[in-house]
Scaffold this motif. Sequence first.
Motif, PDB file in Angstrom:
ATOM      1  N   ASP A  12      48.360  32.440  41.207  1.00 46.53           N
ATOM      2  CA  ASP A  12      48.358  31.673  42.445  1.00 46.53           C
ATOM      3  C   ASP A  12      48.570  30.191  42.150  1.00 46.53           C
ATOM      4  OD1 ASP A  12      47.965  31.534  45.305  1.00 46.53           O
ATOM      5  OD2 ASP A  12      46.066  30.548  44.875  1.00 46.53           O
ATOM      6  N   GLY A  13      49.453  29.547  42.901  1.00 45.90           N
ATOM      7  CA  GLY A  13      49.704  28.127  42.718  1.00 45.90           C
ATOM      8  C   GLY A  13      50.617  27.798  41.553  1.00 45.90           C
ATOM      9  N   PHE A  14      51.385  28.769  41.094  1.00 46.09           N
ATOM     10  CA  PHE A  14      52.229  28.560  39.910  1.00 46.09           C
ATOM     11  C   PHE A  14      53.346  27.548  40.154  1.00 46.09           C
ATOM     12  CE2 PHE A  14      54.858  31.292  42.329  1.00 46.09           C
ATOM     13  CZ  PHE A  14      56.163  31.074  41.896  1.00 46.09           C
ATOM     14  N   ALA A  15      53.665  27.268  41.418  1.00 45.35           N
ATOM     15  CA  ALA A  15      54.771  26.362  41.723  1.00 45.35           C
ATOM     16  C   ALA A  15      54.300  24.994  42.221  1.00 45.35           C
ATOM     17  CB  ALA A  15      55.686  26.996  42.772  1.00 45.35           C
ATOM     18  N   SER A  16      53.129  24.950  42.883  1.00 50.25           N
ATOM     19  CA  SER A  16      52.679  23.687  43.463  1.00 50.25           C
ATOM     20  C   SER A  16      51.288  23.271  43.003  1.00 50.25           C
ATOM     21  CB  SER A  16      52.681  23.783  44.995  1.00 50.25           C
ATOM     22  OG  SER A  16      51.722  24.727  45.445  1.00 50.25           O
ATOM     23  N   SER A  20      41.692  22.009  44.381  1.00 45.25           N
ATOM     24  CA  SER A  20      41.612  20.563  44.575  1.00 45.25           C
ATOM     25  C   SER A  20      40.360  20.045  43.877  1.00 45.25           C
ATOM     26  CB  SER A  20      41.568  20.218  46.064  1.00 45.25           C
ATOM     27  OG  SER A  20      40.447  20.827  46.690  1.00 45.25           O
ATOM     28  N   GLY A  21      40.275  18.746  43.779  1.00 44.63           N
ATOM     29  CA  GLY A  21      39.103  18.144  43.150  1.00 44.63           C
ATOM     30  C   GLY A  21      39.154  18.200  41.632  1.00 44.63           C
ATOM     31  N   PRO A  22      38.011  18.054  40.983  1.00 47.06           N
ATOM     32  CA  PRO A  22      37.984  17.976  39.511  1.00 47.06           C
ATOM     33  C   PRO A  22      38.410  19.260  38.813  1.00 47.06           C
ATOM     34  CG  PRO A  22      35.758  18.119  40.409  1.00 47.06           C
ATOM     35  CD  PRO A  22      36.667  17.893  41.568  1.00 47.06           C
ATOM     36  N   HIS A  23      38.364  20.391  39.520  1.00 45.14           N
ATOM     37  CA  HIS A  23      38.717  21.662  38.894  1.00 45.14           C
ATOM     38  C   HIS A  23      40.114  22.142  39.293  1.00 45.14           C
ATOM     39  CE1 HIS A  23      34.635  21.924  37.463  1.00 45.14           C
ATOM     40  NE2 HIS A  23      34.173  21.820  38.684  1.00 45.14           N
ATOM     41  N   ALA A  24      40.896  21.274  39.903  1.00 47.45           N
ATOM     42  CA  ALA A  24      42.260  21.644  40.304  1.00 47.45           C
ATOM     43  C   ALA A  24      43.116  21.918  39.073  1.00 47.45           C
ATOM     44  CB  ALA A  24      42.878  20.526  41.134  1.00 47.45           C
ATOM     45  N   GLN A  25      44.084  22.801  39.239  1.00 52.42           N
ATOM     46  CA  GLN A  25      44.986  23.140  38.150  1.00 52.42           C
ATOM     47  C   GLN A  25      46.415  22.783  38.541  1.00 52.42           C
ATOM     48  OE1 GLN A  25      44.063  27.318  37.729  1.00 52.42           O
ATOM     49  NE2 GLN A  25      42.735  26.940  35.991  1.00 52.42           N
ATOM     50  N   ARG A  31      51.162  28.244  35.106  1.00 50.93           N
ATOM     51  CA  ARG A  31      52.241  28.962  34.414  1.00 50.93           C
ATOM     52  C   ARG A  31      51.872  29.218  32.953  1.00 50.93           C
ATOM     53  NH1 ARG A  31      55.470  25.422  37.703  1.00 50.93           N
ATOM     54  NH2 ARG A  31      55.885  23.989  35.985  1.00 50.93           N
ATOM     55  N   LYS A  32      51.226  28.248  32.320  1.00 51.80           N
ATOM     56  CA  LYS A  32      50.786  28.444  30.937  1.00 51.80           C
ATOM     57  C   LYS A  32      49.772  29.568  30.849  1.00 51.80           C
ATOM     58  CE  LYS A  32      48.528  26.168  27.023  1.00 51.80           C
ATOM     59  NZ  LYS A  32      47.922  24.896  26.512  1.00 51.80           N
ATOM     60  N   LEU A  33      48.838  29.625  31.803  1.00 56.76           N
ATOM     61  CA  LEU A  33      47.830  30.677  31.796  1.00 56.76           C
ATOM     62  C   LEU A  33      48.448  32.049  32.018  1.00 56.76           C
ATOM     63  CD1 LEU A  33      45.037  28.862  33.815  1.00 56.76           C
ATOM     64  CD2 LEU A  33      44.900  29.586  31.425  1.00 56.76           C
ATOM     65  N   ALA A  34      49.488  32.112  32.854  1.00 56.97           N
ATOM     66  CA  ALA A  34      50.182  33.385  33.048  1.00 56.97           C
ATOM     67  C   ALA A  34      50.804  33.855  31.739  1.00 56.97           C
ATOM     68  CB  ALA A  34      51.247  33.245  34.128  1.00 56.97           C
ATOM     69  N   ALA A  35      51.388  32.923  31.002  1.00 57.77           N
ATOM     70  CA  ALA A  35      51.976  33.269  29.716  1.00 57.77           C
ATOM     71  C   ALA A  35      50.908  33.681  28.706  1.00 57.77           C
ATOM     72  CB  ALA A  35      52.789  32.084  29.174  1.00 57.77           C
ATOM     73  N   VAL A  36      49.785  32.991  28.705  1.00 55.11           N
ATOM     74  CA  VAL A  36      48.669  33.345  27.821  1.00 55.11           C
ATOM     75  C   VAL A  36      48.194  34.755  28.128  1.00 55.11           C
ATOM     76  CG1 VAL A  36      46.238  32.848  27.320  1.00 55.11           C
ATOM     77  CG2 VAL A  36      47.902  30.988  27.377  1.00 55.11           C
ATOM     78  N   ALA A  37      48.090  35.071  29.412  1.00 60.08           N
ATOM     79  CA  ALA A  37      47.617  36.394  29.816  1.00 60.08           C
ATOM     80  C   ALA A  37      48.579  37.490  29.378  1.00 60.08           C
ATOM     81  CB  ALA A  37      47.427  36.436  31.332  1.00 60.08           C
ATOM     82  N   ALA A 194      43.115  43.838  40.734  1.00 59.75           N
ATOM     83  CA  ALA A 194      43.926  42.624  40.810  1.00 59.75           C
ATOM     84  C   ALA A 194      42.995  41.435  40.628  1.00 59.75           C
ATOM     85  CB  ALA A 194      44.644  42.552  42.155  1.00 59.75           C
ATOM     86  N   VAL A 195      43.378  40.514  39.766  1.00 56.11           N
ATOM     87  CA  VAL A 195      42.470  39.447  39.338  1.00 56.11           C
ATOM     88  C   VAL A 195      43.151  38.099  39.464  1.00 56.11           C
ATOM     89  CG1 VAL A 195      41.141  38.545  37.389  1.00 56.11           C
ATOM     90  CG2 VAL A 195      41.329  41.012  37.726  1.00 56.11           C
ATOM     91  N   LEU A 196      42.373  37.130  39.882  1.00 55.51           N
ATOM     92  CA  LEU A 196      42.881  35.766  39.990  1.00 55.51           C
ATOM     93  C   LEU A 196      41.932  34.830  39.225  1.00 55.51           C
ATOM     94  CD1 LEU A 196      44.241  34.286  43.330  1.00 55.51           C
ATOM     95  CD2 LEU A 196      43.161  32.870  41.594  1.00 55.51           C
ATOM     96  N   SER A 197      40.844  34.430  39.867  1.00 52.27           N
ATOM     97  CA  SER A 197      39.944  33.427  39.280  1.00 52.27           C
ATOM     98  C   SER A 197      39.329  33.864  37.957  1.00 52.27           C
ATOM     99  CB  SER A 197      38.828  33.088  40.267  1.00 52.27           C
ATOM    100  OG  SER A 197      39.350  32.570  41.463  1.00 52.27           O
ATOM    101  N   ALA A 198      39.025  35.147  37.810  1.00 54.51           N
ATOM    102  CA  ALA A 198      38.340  35.617  36.605  1.00 54.51           C
ATOM    103  C   ALA A 198      39.165  35.400  35.344  1.00 54.51           C
ATOM    104  CB  ALA A 198      37.982  37.093  36.743  1.00 54.51           C
ATOM    105  N   ILE A 199      40.471  35.223  35.504  1.00 51.20           N
ATOM    106  CA  ILE A 199      41.327  34.905  34.358  1.00 51.20           C
ATOM    107  C   ILE A 199      41.786  33.459  34.405  1.00 51.20           C
ATOM    108  CG2 ILE A 199      43.563  35.380  33.263  1.00 51.20           C
ATOM    109  CD1 ILE A 199      43.141  38.330  33.919  1.00 51.20           C
ATOM    110  N   LEU A 200      42.276  33.011  35.571  1.00 50.68           N
ATOM    111  CA  LEU A 200      42.812  31.650  35.669  1.00 50.68           C
ATOM    112  C   LEU A 200      41.744  30.583  35.471  1.00 50.68           C
ATOM    113  CD1 LEU A 200      45.350  31.917  38.637  1.00 50.68           C
ATOM    114  CD2 LEU A 200      45.778  32.155  36.182  1.00 50.68           C
TER     115      LEU A 200
END
Length: 222
Positions: A12-16, A20-25, A31-37, A194-200
Motif C-alpha cells: 500500500d502506498g507504493f507510488a505516493s 503520515s506523521g513520524p511513522h510515514a513511509q 517499494r524497497k520493502l516489497a522487494a525485501v519481502a 493477506a498482510v499489510l502492516s505486519a510486514i511493512l
Amino acid sequence: MTDLPRLLLIADGFASGRGSGPHAQTPERVRKLAAVAVAAGVRWVMLRDHEADAPTFLRAAARLTERLRDMRSGVRITINTRADVARRLRADLHVGTRGPEVAEAVRLGREFGGLVGVSAHSAREVTEAEQAGADYATVSPVYRTATHPEAEPAGLNLIRQSAEAAPGFPILALGGLTPSRVEACLDAGAHGVAVLSAILDAHRPTRAVEQFLSALAGAAAS
C-alpha cells in the motif's frame, strides 16, 4: 486455485507513500520493502495506492513489477482497482468498492490472462464474487487493524461463514493478521492471509515474512 500462494503482501502506498506523521513511509521505502519481502519468500504482491494519480501509479507499478519479476520467476503481481494498468502489465486485477464491477473485471481479466480477486466483507459478497467468476476473495476485517482502526472486526466467523457459503473458493483473511493468528484463520476455512502492516511496519520485515511462511506451512500441513 490450489496453486494460489497462501501469503499476499499488499504494498500500500507504493507510488505516493504511506501514512503520515513520524511513522510515514516514502513510496521508495514501500517499494524497497516489497522487494525485501519477495527476496524473503513472498510470491504474491498486490500494488495498491488510492492516492496516486494515474501517471504516477502506472510509472511506479511498471518499475516495481519489472523489479519483482526479475527477482523471482513466477511471482504474482496484482493491481488493485486499475484495470488499465493490470492489462498493460499483464498482471492480475483486484477490485472492491473502487474499480470496475466484478463481472466486468472478470471479463477484462480473461482478456489478458490475469486472475481476478474481490474485496468482500460478508459471506454474501463472497458468494457473489464466486458466482461472478472471480478467482478468490479477501475477507475483512477479521481482526482490528491499524490501517482501518474505525472498522469493527468481524472475527473468525466471517471466514467460517464465507467458507461454508462458497466451498472450495479461495478466501484470504485480511485485517490485523499476525503469524500467531494464521492457524486459526486456516482452521476456520481460509486458504491463506493477506498482510499489510505486519510486514511493512515490522522492525525486521525479513523475519516477519519468514514467520508468516512458517506459520502457513505448519497450519496447512496439520
